[in-house]
Design an enzyme around this catalytic site. Structure first.
Site, PDB file in Angstrom:
ATOM      1  N   ILE A  28       0.844  -1.207   0.000  1.00  0.00           N
ATOM      2  CA  ILE A  28       0.000   0.000   0.000  1.00  0.00           C
ATOM      3  C   ILE A  28       0.875   1.251   0.000  1.00  0.00           C
ATOM      4  CG2 ILE A  28      -1.712   1.325   1.320  1.00  0.00           C
ATOM      5  CD1 ILE A  28      -2.891  -1.324   2.312  1.00  0.00           C
ATOM      6  N   ASN A  76      13.694   0.485  11.949  1.00  0.00           N
ATOM      7  CA  ASN A  76      12.712  -0.447  12.501  1.00  0.00           C
ATOM      8  C   ASN A  76      12.013   0.271  13.648  1.00  0.00           C
ATOM      9  OD1 ASN A  76      11.337  -2.487  13.837  1.00  0.00           O
ATOM     10  ND2 ASN A  76      12.870  -4.021  13.301  1.00  0.00           N
ATOM     11  N   ILE A  77      10.719   0.466  13.554  1.00  0.00           N
ATOM     12  CA  ILE A  77      10.042   1.277  14.579  1.00  0.00           C
ATOM     13  C   ILE A  77      10.016   0.598  15.945  1.00  0.00           C
ATOM     14  CG2 ILE A  77       8.642   2.614  12.957  1.00  0.00           C
ATOM     15  CD1 ILE A  77       6.214   0.866  13.991  1.00  0.00           C
ATOM     16  N   GLU A 141     -10.542  -7.321   8.978  1.00  0.00           N
ATOM     17  CA  GLU A 141     -10.571  -8.529   9.824  1.00  0.00           C
ATOM     18  C   GLU A 141     -11.072  -8.230  11.230  1.00  0.00           C
ATOM     19  OE1 GLU A 141      -7.736 -11.563   9.895  1.00  0.00           O
ATOM     20  OE2 GLU A 141      -7.581 -11.665   7.731  1.00  0.00           O
ATOM     21  N   TYR A 185      -4.160 -11.496  14.991  1.00  0.00           N
ATOM     22  CA  TYR A 185      -4.007 -10.262  14.192  1.00  0.00           C
ATOM     23  C   TYR A 185      -5.225  -9.347  14.373  1.00  0.00           C
ATOM     24  CZ  TYR A 185      -4.130  -7.703   9.627  1.00  0.00           C
ATOM     25  OH  TYR A 185      -4.213  -6.767   8.618  1.00  0.00           O
ATOM     26  N   LYS A 251      -4.295 -23.759  -5.183  1.00  0.00           N
ATOM     27  CA  LYS A 251      -4.725 -24.510  -4.001  1.00  0.00           C
ATOM     28  C   LYS A 251      -5.911 -23.838  -3.328  1.00  0.00           C
ATOM     29  CE  LYS A 251      -0.278 -26.546  -3.062  1.00  0.00           C
ATOM     30  NZ  LYS A 251       0.996 -26.410  -2.391  1.00  0.00           N
ATOM     31  N   ARG A 260     -14.935 -13.108  -0.447  1.00  0.00           N
ATOM     32  CA  ARG A 260     -14.204 -11.848  -0.262  1.00  0.00           C
ATOM     33  C   ARG A 260     -14.704 -10.842  -1.284  1.00  0.00           C
ATOM     34  NH1 ARG A 260     -12.814 -14.388   3.535  1.00  0.00           N
ATOM     35  NH2 ARG A 260     -10.729 -14.733   4.367  1.00  0.00           N
TER      36      ARG A 260
HETATM   37  N1  LIG Z   1      -3.391  -4.983   1.559  1.00  0.00           N
HETATM   38  C1  LIG Z   1      -4.584  -5.068   2.134  1.00  0.00           C
HETATM   39  O1  LIG Z   1      -5.571  -5.366   1.482  1.00  0.00           O
HETATM   40  C2  LIG Z   1      -4.764  -4.797   3.588  1.00  0.00           C
HETATM   41  C3  LIG Z   1      -5.966  -5.206   4.135  1.00  0.00           C
HETATM   42  C4  LIG Z   1      -6.226  -4.945   5.471  1.00  0.00           C
HETATM   43  C5  LIG Z   1      -5.315  -4.255   6.223  1.00  0.00           C
HETATM   44  N2  LIG Z   1      -4.157  -3.845   5.677  1.00  0.00           N
HETATM   45  C6  LIG Z   1      -3.239  -3.104   6.551  1.00  0.00           C
HETATM   46  O2  LIG Z   1      -2.599  -2.081   5.810  1.00  0.00           O
HETATM   47  C7  LIG Z   1      -1.249  -1.964   6.225  1.00  0.00           C
HETATM   48  C8  LIG Z   1      -0.292  -2.106   5.035  1.00  0.00           C
HETATM   49  O3  LIG Z   1      -0.546  -3.321   4.376  1.00  0.00           O
HETATM   50  P1  LIG Z   1       0.285  -3.800   3.101  1.00  0.00           P
HETATM   51  O4  LIG Z   1      -0.615  -4.692   2.350  1.00  0.00           O
HETATM   52  O5  LIG Z   1       0.889  -2.635   2.418  1.00  0.00           O
HETATM   53  O6  LIG Z   1       1.396  -4.690   3.810  1.00  0.00           O
HETATM   54  P2  LIG Z   1       2.956  -4.817   3.511  1.00  0.00           P
HETATM   55  O7  LIG Z   1       3.460  -5.956   4.303  1.00  0.00           O
HETATM   56  O8  LIG Z   1       3.191  -4.830   2.045  1.00  0.00           O
HETATM   57  O9  LIG Z   1       3.553  -3.452   4.092  1.00  0.00           O
HETATM   58  C9  LIG Z   1       3.882  -3.244   5.432  1.00  0.00           C
HETATM   59  C10 LIG Z   1       5.235  -2.569   5.478  1.00  0.00           C
HETATM   60  O10 LIG Z   1       5.537  -2.261   6.837  1.00  0.00           O
HETATM   61  C11 LIG Z   1       6.912  -2.493   7.035  1.00  0.00           C
HETATM   62  N3  LIG Z   1       7.164  -2.745   8.455  1.00  0.00           N
HETATM   63  C12 LIG Z   1       6.625  -3.748   9.206  1.00  0.00           C
HETATM   64  N4  LIG Z   1       7.123  -3.681  10.467  1.00  0.00           N
HETATM   65  C13 LIG Z   1       7.974  -2.628  10.495  1.00  0.00           C
HETATM   66  C14 LIG Z   1       8.778  -2.074  11.517  1.00  0.00           C
HETATM   67  N5  LIG Z   1       8.839  -2.603  12.743  1.00  0.00           N
HETATM   68  N6  LIG Z   1       9.533  -0.993  11.234  1.00  0.00           N
HETATM   69  C15 LIG Z   1       9.515  -0.454   9.984  1.00  0.00           C
HETATM   70  N7  LIG Z   1       8.758  -0.945   8.976  1.00  0.00           N
HETATM   71  C16 LIG Z   1       7.994  -2.019   9.227  1.00  0.00           C
HETATM   72  C17 LIG Z   1       7.215  -3.726   6.179  1.00  0.00           C
HETATM   73  O11 LIG Z   1       8.616  -3.832   5.887  1.00  0.00           O
HETATM   74  C18 LIG Z   1       6.364  -3.468   4.957  1.00  0.00           C
HETATM   75  O12 LIG Z   1       7.098  -2.839   3.941  1.00  0.00           O
HETATM   76  C19 LIG Z   1      -1.058  -2.999   7.338  1.00  0.00           C
HETATM   77  O13 LIG Z   1      -1.249  -2.368   8.573  1.00  0.00           O
HETATM   78  C20 LIG Z   1      -2.161  -3.995   7.095  1.00  0.00           C
HETATM   79  O14 LIG Z   1      -2.538  -4.643   8.282  1.00  0.00           O
HETATM   80  C21 LIG Z   1      -3.846  -4.120   4.380  1.00  0.00           C
HETATM   81  O1  LIG Z   2      -6.763  -8.107   2.782  1.00  0.00           O
HETATM   82  C1  LIG Z   2      -7.489  -7.851   3.776  1.00  0.00           C
HETATM   83  O2  LIG Z   2      -8.456  -7.139   3.715  1.00  0.00           O
HETATM   84  C2  LIG Z   2      -7.151  -8.494   5.091  1.00  0.00           C
HETATM   85  O3  LIG Z   2      -7.372  -9.834   4.938  1.00  0.00           O
HETATM   86  C3  LIG Z   2      -6.341 -10.715   4.711  1.00  0.00           C
HETATM   87  O4  LIG Z   2      -6.918 -11.948   5.083  1.00  0.00           O
HETATM   88  P1  LIG Z   2      -7.509 -12.927   4.024  1.00  0.00           P
HETATM   89  O5  LIG Z   2      -8.450 -12.274   3.077  1.00  0.00           O
HETATM   90  O6  LIG Z   2      -8.058 -14.105   4.746  1.00  0.00           O
HETATM   91  O7  LIG Z   2      -6.154 -13.375   3.325  1.00  0.00           O
HETATM   92  P2  LIG Z   2      -5.770 -13.964   1.921  1.00  0.00           P
HETATM   93  O8  LIG Z   2      -4.436 -14.587   2.064  1.00  0.00           O
HETATM   94  O9  LIG Z   2      -5.895 -12.946   0.876  1.00  0.00           O
HETATM   95  O10 LIG Z   2      -6.811 -15.176   1.730  1.00  0.00           O
HETATM   96  C4  LIG Z   2      -8.107 -15.038   1.218  1.00  0.00           C
HETATM   97  C5  LIG Z   2      -8.781 -16.391   1.200  1.00  0.00           C
HETATM   98  O11 LIG Z   2      -8.124 -17.240   0.243  1.00  0.00           O
HETATM   99  C6  LIG Z   2      -7.791 -18.490   0.840  1.00  0.00           C
HETATM  100  N1  LIG Z   2      -6.548 -18.979   0.159  1.00  0.00           N
HETATM  101  C7  LIG Z   2      -5.376 -18.304   0.280  1.00  0.00           C
HETATM  102  C8  LIG Z   2      -4.249 -18.732  -0.401  1.00  0.00           C
HETATM  103  C9  LIG Z   2      -4.313 -19.873  -1.228  1.00  0.00           C
HETATM  104  O12 LIG Z   2      -3.340 -20.314  -1.884  1.00  0.00           O
HETATM  105  N2  LIG Z   2      -5.499 -20.509  -1.322  1.00  0.00           N
HETATM  106  C10 LIG Z   2      -6.624 -20.102  -0.656  1.00  0.00           C
HETATM  107  O13 LIG Z   2      -7.684 -20.760  -0.787  1.00  0.00           O
HETATM  108  C11 LIG Z   2      -7.675 -18.212   2.325  1.00  0.00           C
HETATM  109  O14 LIG Z   2      -7.884 -19.383   3.079  1.00  0.00           O
HETATM  110  C12 LIG Z   2      -8.778 -17.188   2.520  1.00  0.00           C
HETATM  111  O15 LIG Z   2     -10.009 -17.837   2.641  1.00  0.00           O
HETATM  112  C13 LIG Z   2      -5.138 -10.465   5.595  1.00  0.00           C
HETATM  113  O16 LIG Z   2      -5.410 -10.798   6.932  1.00  0.00           O
HETATM  114  C14 LIG Z   2      -4.725  -9.050   5.623  1.00  0.00           C
HETATM  115  O17 LIG Z   2      -3.798  -8.725   4.644  1.00  0.00           O
HETATM  116  C15 LIG Z   2      -5.799  -8.049   5.597  1.00  0.00           C
HETATM  117  O18 LIG Z   2      -5.930  -7.512   6.891  1.00  0.00           O
END
Ligand SMILES: NC(=O)c1ccc[n+]([C@@H]2O[C@H](COP(=O)([O-])OP(=O)(O)OC[C@H]3O[C@@H](n4cnc5c(N)ncnc54)[C@H](O)[C@@H]3O)[C@@H](O)[C@H]2O)c1
Ligand SMILES: O=C(O)[C@H]1O[C@H](OP(=O)(O)OP(=O)(O)OC[C@H]2O[C@@H](n3ccc(=O)[nH]c3=O)[C@H](O)[C@@H]2O)[C@H](O)[C@@H](O)[C@@H]1O
Length: 390
Positions: A28, A76-77, A141, A185, A251, A260
């Protein structure tokens, strides 16, 4: 290019600000940095332990219009005293840092809880003490399971939206038992939301909480064995992309029956920019950000991705496109799942006038085009290497 006369939703000119973005090097964060650099005059102090996904913004030619507007701080925070200084130098802090891959929740629950709750505490504290605005990234979640999931499978009330639509200000947070560590989580995220909210209520912290609903697109997670560990398990988009690139069946965990709603990262980033630039409309709110029109079961997602990948790669679809796997085998002990996730859009619509635009087919087409272009050649090279003789 940044336009000289940018105005907010109320017609007021937008003042350039400095943003401390923690987790800027992630999926993101990389898209948000790109948007801020290309379309706004704002400055970003980009904090992360990794920078690969924003390298193109940091290492471009000096002639790039944004070179002096983005600075990377590798820290690292968990344990770095520079954090408070960076927050103090900024007008707004956006916290994205987290462990957020489900494969970690039940296998590394302590790291998951520390990352999502303990490590976020100083960020909230520094913002509150220094009167700085905070946009904190939570998750859909926190809703856990739907009320409807507890009704018998064929019960007519399961069809009633009141039992499954997820509303920020009305829906309960329903998690499984403690031994189902999947919920570590969601529970940590819920507690940090409550803390941020309480800082707002008791100490006047200006905050916005974002609950993303499955944002997907280019640069999400990693492809195991290429730009991440071979044994790593990323989120579903990257798992399925990896299977397609390697011509392996996708899988389906526990039959792929979970549902979803997927939103295109570029649509979702528009919503975040509206929050950044409209503090009076965004402060004090929790926002669902998702696309209620893009609902599928995981099985349907697998089928659609198989079809789209064949179209963009020019390769015939696999004869056996999917294979069933139990969650215990795939994720290990303690996994559990959200059954269905449809965001209610009333609040974000009312406050920010935001609506997602991109259909699931279209967002998969652009994302899988990117995956094919980025990884197909590298996969071909690793898979064609002869095994080292022992
Ligand atoms: N992608 C989604 O759909 C999704 C859905 C729900 C929630 N979120 C939330 O949005 C946020 C970002 O998600 P994302 O998909 O970009 O994940 P991501 O893992 O790609 O990005 C998270 C970043 O935070 C950095 N990070 C983690 N711990 C750190 C630390 N201690 N110090 C410095 N940097 C650190 C990681 O290196 C990483 O680059 C997260 O809080 C996640 O829970 C994302
Ligand atoms: O993206 C989000 O909004 C949130 O939900 C995700 O959770 P989830 O949707 O369960 O994670 P995915 O790995 O994307 O899995 C989606 C679904 O696909 C299934 N899955 C995943 C991987 C795979 O190879 N096959 C498979 O059937 C999982 O069991 C689950 O039901 C993660 O928890 C977070 O990144 C985030 O907070």
């Amino acid at each position: 290019m940044a336009s000289p006369v940018r105005v907010d939703l109320d017609g007021n000119p937008i003042r350039p600000i400095t943003i401390c973005m923690i987790g800027a090097g992630g999926f993101i964060g990389s898209h948000l940095c790109e948007k801020l650099m290309a379309e706004t005059p704002h400055k970003v102090l980009a904090v992360d332990v990794y920078s690969d996904k924003i390298k193109h913004l940091l290492e471009g030619p000096a002639s790039l219009p944004w070179t002096d507007r983005i600075h990377f701080h590798r820290l690292n925070i968990k344990n770095d005293s520079r954090l408070e200084g960076l927050i103090k130098m900024s007008d707004l802090t956006i916290n994205l840092a987290a462990i957020c891959t489900p494969a970690d929740y039940n296998t590394r629950p302590l790291d998951t809880i520390y990352s999502n709750f303990i490590d976020a505490l100083p960020v909230v504290k520094y913002c509150s003490e220094n009167n700085k605005r905070l946009i904190h990234f939570s998750t859909c979640e926190v809703y856990g399971k739907t009320i409807g999931s507890f009704l018998p499978t064929d019960h007519p009330m399961r069809q009633d939206p009141a039992y499954f639509i997820l509303k920020e200000d009305a829906s309960p947070c329903i998690f499984g038992p403690i031994e189902k560590q999947r919920w570590s989580y969601a529970c940590a995220k819920q507690l940090i939301e409550r803390l941020v909210y309480a800082e707002g209520a008791e100490n006047g912290l200006e905050f916005t909480i974002v609950r993303p609903f499955n944002w997907i697109g280019p640069r999400m997670d990693f492809i195991p064995g290429i730009d991440g560990p071979s044994e790593g398990v990323p989120r579903v988009l990257a798992c399925f992309s990896n299977n397609l690139l390697r011509h392996e069946p996708l899988k389906l965990v526990d039959g792929g029956q979970s549902q979803r709603t997927f939103v295109y990262i570029k649509d979702a980033i528009e919503a975040v920019l509206l929050m950044i630039e409209n503090p009076a409309r965004a402060n004090g709110h929790i926002f669902n950000v998702g696309n209620p029109n893009n609902e599928v079961t995981v099985r349907q997602l697998a089928e659609m991705m198989t079809e789209v990948y064949s179209k963009v790669s020019g390769e015939p679809p696999l004869e056996v496109p999917t294979v069933d796997v139990s969650s215990k085998e795939f994720y290990g002990e303690g996994y559990d799942d959200s059954d269905k996730r449809i965001p209610d859009m009333t609040i974000i619509n009312r406050q920010l006038g935001w609506n997602p635009k991109t259909s699931l087919w279209d967002l998969l087409e652009s994302t899988l085009t990117y995956q094919h272009r980025t990884y197909a050649e590298a996969i071909k090279q690793v898979t064609s290497k002869p095994l080292a003789s022992s």
